[in-house]
Design a protein around this motif. Structure first.
Motif, mmCIF file in Angstrom:
data_model
loop_
_atom_site.group_PDB
_atom_site.id
_atom_site.type_symbol
_atom_site.label_atom_id
_atom_site.label_comp_id
_atom_site.label_asym_id
_atom_site.label_seq_id
_atom_site.Cartn_x
_atom_site.Cartn_y
_atom_site.Cartn_z
ATOM 1 N N PHE A 1 0.811 -1.209 0.000
ATOM 2 C CA PHE A 1 0.000 0.000 0.000
ATOM 3 C C PHE A 1 0.849 1.267 0.000
ATOM 4 N N THR A 2 1.846 1.328 0.866
ATOM 5 C CA THR A 2 2.622 2.561 1.007
ATOM 6 C C THR A 2 3.351 2.923 -0.290
ATOM 7 N N GLY A 3 3.975 1.934 -0.922
ATOM 8 C CA GLY A 3 4.632 2.193 -2.202
ATOM 9 C C GLY A 3 3.636 2.567 -3.293
ATOM 10 N N ASN A 4 2.429 2.009 -3.205
ATOM 11 C CA ASN A 4 1.415 2.267 -4.229
ATOM 12 C C ASN A 4 0.761 3.635 -4.098
ATOM 13 N N CYS A 5 1.172 4.405 -3.093
ATOM 14 C CA CYS A 5 0.766 5.821 -3.065
ATOM 15 C C CYS A 5 1.314 6.555 -4.290
ATOM 16 N N LEU A 6 2.332 5.985 -4.940
ATOM 17 C CA LEU A 6 2.889 6.566 -6.166
ATOM 18 C C LEU A 6 1.982 6.360 -7.388
ATOM 19 N N LEU A 7 0.904 5.600 -7.240
ATOM 20 C CA LEU A 7 -0.005 5.369 -8.371
ATOM 21 C C LEU A 7 -0.670 6.656 -8.843
ATOM 22 N N ILE A 8 -0.535 7.734 -8.076
ATOM 23 C CA ILE A 8 -1.040 9.025 -8.528
ATOM 24 C C ILE A 8 -0.318 9.479 -9.805
ATOM 25 N N VAL A 9 0.903 8.985 -10.031
ATOM 26 C CA VAL A 9 1.690 9.432 -11.195
ATOM 27 C C VAL A 9 1.001 9.068 -12.515
ATOM 28 N N PRO A 10 0.643 7.785 -12.772
ATOM 29 C CA PRO A 10 -0.076 7.491 -14.015
ATOM 30 C C PRO A 10 -1.464 8.120 -14.072
ATOM 31 N N VAL A 11 -2.083 8.369 -12.910
ATOM 32 C CA VAL A 11 -3.392 9.047 -12.911
ATOM 33 C C VAL A 11 -3.231 10.471 -13.441
ATOM 34 N N LEU A 12 -2.227 11.186 -12.943
ATOM 35 C CA LEU A 12 -1.998 12.556 -13.400
ATOM 36 C C LEU A 12 -1.567 12.608 -14.863
ATOM 37 N N GLU A 13 -0.938 11.542 -15.333
ATOM 38 C CA GLU A 13 -0.553 11.452 -16.743
ATOM 39 C C GLU A 13 -1.710 10.982 -17.630
ATOM 40 N N ARG A 14 -2.856 10.746 -17.004
ATOM 41 C CA ARG A 14 -4.072 10.288 -17.714
ATOM 42 C C ARG A 14 -3.879 8.944 -18.403
ATOM 43 N N GLU A 15 -2.951 8.146 -17.857
ATOM 44 C CA GLU A 15 -2.758 6.779 -18.334
ATOM 45 C C GLU A 15 -3.506 5.790 -17.456
ATOM 46 N N VAL B 1 -1.579 7.233 11.001
ATOM 47 C CA VAL B 1 -0.369 6.848 10.271
ATOM 48 C C VAL B 1 -0.688 6.626 8.790
ATOM 49 N N THR B 2 -1.821 5.997 8.498
ATOM 50 C CA THR B 2 -2.216 5.785 7.105
ATOM 51 C C THR B 2 -2.426 7.109 6.388
ATOM 52 N N LEU B 3 -3.115 8.040 7.043
ATOM 53 C CA LEU B 3 -3.322 9.367 6.444
ATOM 54 C C LEU B 3 -1.976 10.056 6.190
ATOM 55 N N GLY B 4 -1.070 9.957 7.165
ATOM 56 C CA GLY B 4 0.259 10.538 6.996
ATOM 57 C C GLY B 4 1.029 9.888 5.867
ATOM 58 N N ASN B 5 0.935 8.560 5.771
ATOM 59 C CA ASN B 5 1.605 7.832 4.686
ATOM 60 C C ASN B 5 1.099 8.287 3.317
ATOM 61 N N ILE B 6 -0.212 8.535 3.204
ATOM 62 C CA ILE B 6 -0.780 9.003 1.932
ATOM 63 C C ILE B 6 -0.251 10.399 1.594
ATOM 64 N N ILE B 7 -0.206 11.276 2.592
ATOM 65 C CA ILE B 7 0.301 12.633 2.353
ATOM 66 C C ILE B 7 1.770 12.588 1.922
ATOM 67 N N GLY B 8 2.575 11.823 2.651
ATOM 68 C CA GLY B 8 4.003 11.751 2.336
ATOM 69 C C GLY B 8 4.278 11.106 0.998
ATOM 70 N N GLY B 9 3.569 10.004 0.709
ATOM 71 C CA GLY B 9 3.840 9.246 -0.511
ATOM 72 C C GLY B 9 3.184 9.813 -1.746
ATOM 73 N N MET B 10 1.869 10.078 -1.658
ATOM 74 C CA MET B 10 1.144 10.559 -2.831
ATOM 75 C C MET B 10 1.369 12.046 -3.071
ATOM 76 N N VAL B 11 1.109 12.857 -2.036
ATOM 77 C CA VAL B 11 1.101 14.310 -2.231
ATOM 78 C C VAL B 11 2.512 14.860 -2.414
ATOM 79 N N ILE B 12 3.437 14.467 -1.517
ATOM 80 C CA ILE B 12 4.770 15.080 -1.557
ATOM 81 C C ILE B 12 5.657 14.427 -2.625
ATOM 82 N N ILE B 13 5.806 13.097 -2.576
ATOM 83 C CA ILE B 13 6.723 12.438 -3.517
ATOM 84 C C ILE B 13 6.061 12.214 -4.878
ATOM 85 N N GLY B 14 4.874 11.604 -4.900
ATOM 86 C CA GLY B 14 4.217 11.280 -6.170
ATOM 87 C C GLY B 14 3.900 12.513 -6.999
ATOM 88 N N ILE B 15 3.119 13.440 -6.415
ATOM 89 C CA ILE B 15 2.745 14.647 -7.153
ATOM 90 C C ILE B 15 3.974 15.520 -7.388
#
Length: 265
Positions: free
Chosen positions: A82-96, A239-253
């Protein structure tokens, strides 16, 4: 020994991320159960290696040195974390990919990670693994769990943010290497760092806290404030909410913005 540039990693992750999102349900669930188990194995070994070691900084170093084997197994053997998959925002933003596919992946993988972690926690407790060191390991495991449910909400959330910045960076830099040794070396240091600093990882805690709850019952150890309710509400939620912010918002986006965002977006 080839190395992919940061821009290459971003491009490659678009396809990798879409592949993860598009996995069939049962395959995704089984791979998520494996990931929960792999992270739990790293956590078990981390406790075994650091229990009773003095001084305390050396104990932390030993635990942090062992724990990264969990993410190594996830990335090399193949599993869905789950934590690594917070990066799945990348293909979403690329519309893939789509937000719907990302949230589907998160839901299935989160549940699978929890199942895998609980299976290992239950098994190691009833295999009497924690009877090591004349029962001191059981006390150490319970104390670890008790401490994790005592954090104020904001503290747990912020430790989750810091943790998943490093976990997603570990996943990201592992894609810089094309060969096995490079991948392992790349992912090792960020994971070592987050454990050493005491940051909070929701999937690791799916093992650490249930292991403490089960060990307290099996070995008759006092564990005030430690129960399934405090596990979910005092630790896993923030912790889950924090993991999403750190992984998706900060690193992914953040990395999407730097390497992939085009003026047309």
């Amino acid at each position: 020994m080839g190395m992919n540039s940061p821009a290459d990693i971003a491009e490659n992750y678009v396809d990798i991320g879409f592949g993860k999102s598009a996995l069939p349900f049962w395959r995704m669930l089984v791979l998520a159960i494996f990931a929960g188990a792999f992270i739990a194995f790293g956590a078990v070994a981390s406790s075994v290696s650091s229990c009773g070691v003095q001084p305390a900084p050396v104990s932390r170093l030993l635990g942090a040195a062992v724990f990264p084997v969990g993410l190594m197994l996830v990335l090399v053997a193949g599993a869905e974390l789950f934590t690594g998959n917070c990066l799945l925002i990348v293909p979403v933003l690329e519309r893939e990919s789509s937000a719907k596919l990302m949230f589907r992946n998160w839901a299935v993988v989160y549940v699978g990670n929890l199942i895998g972690s609980l299976l290992i926690a239950f098994t190691v407790v009833y295999a009497d693994t924690f009877s090591l060191y004349d029962g001191k390991l059981a006390e150490f495991v319970v104390t670890t769990a008790v401490n994790k449910v005592k954090f104020p909400f904001v503290v747990a959330l912020l430790r989750g943010v810091l943790c998943n910045m490093l976990v997603c960076l570990a996943v990201w830099v592992a894609f810089s290497a094309d060969e096995l040794a490079g991948k392992i070396i790349s992912l090792y240091m960020p994971i070592f760092l987050f454990v050493l600093c005491g940051f909070e990882h929701c999937v690791a805690n799916m093992y650490f806290i249930p292991a403490g709850i089960l060990a307290a019952a099996r070995y008759g150890i006092n564990a005030e404030g430690l129960n399934w309710g405090t596990f979910f509400l005092r630790n896993l939620l923030p912790v889950t909410l924090g993991n999403i912010i750190g992984g998706m918002v900060i690193i992914g986006i953040g990395y999407w913005f730097v390497y992939l965002k085009k003026d047309s977006h």
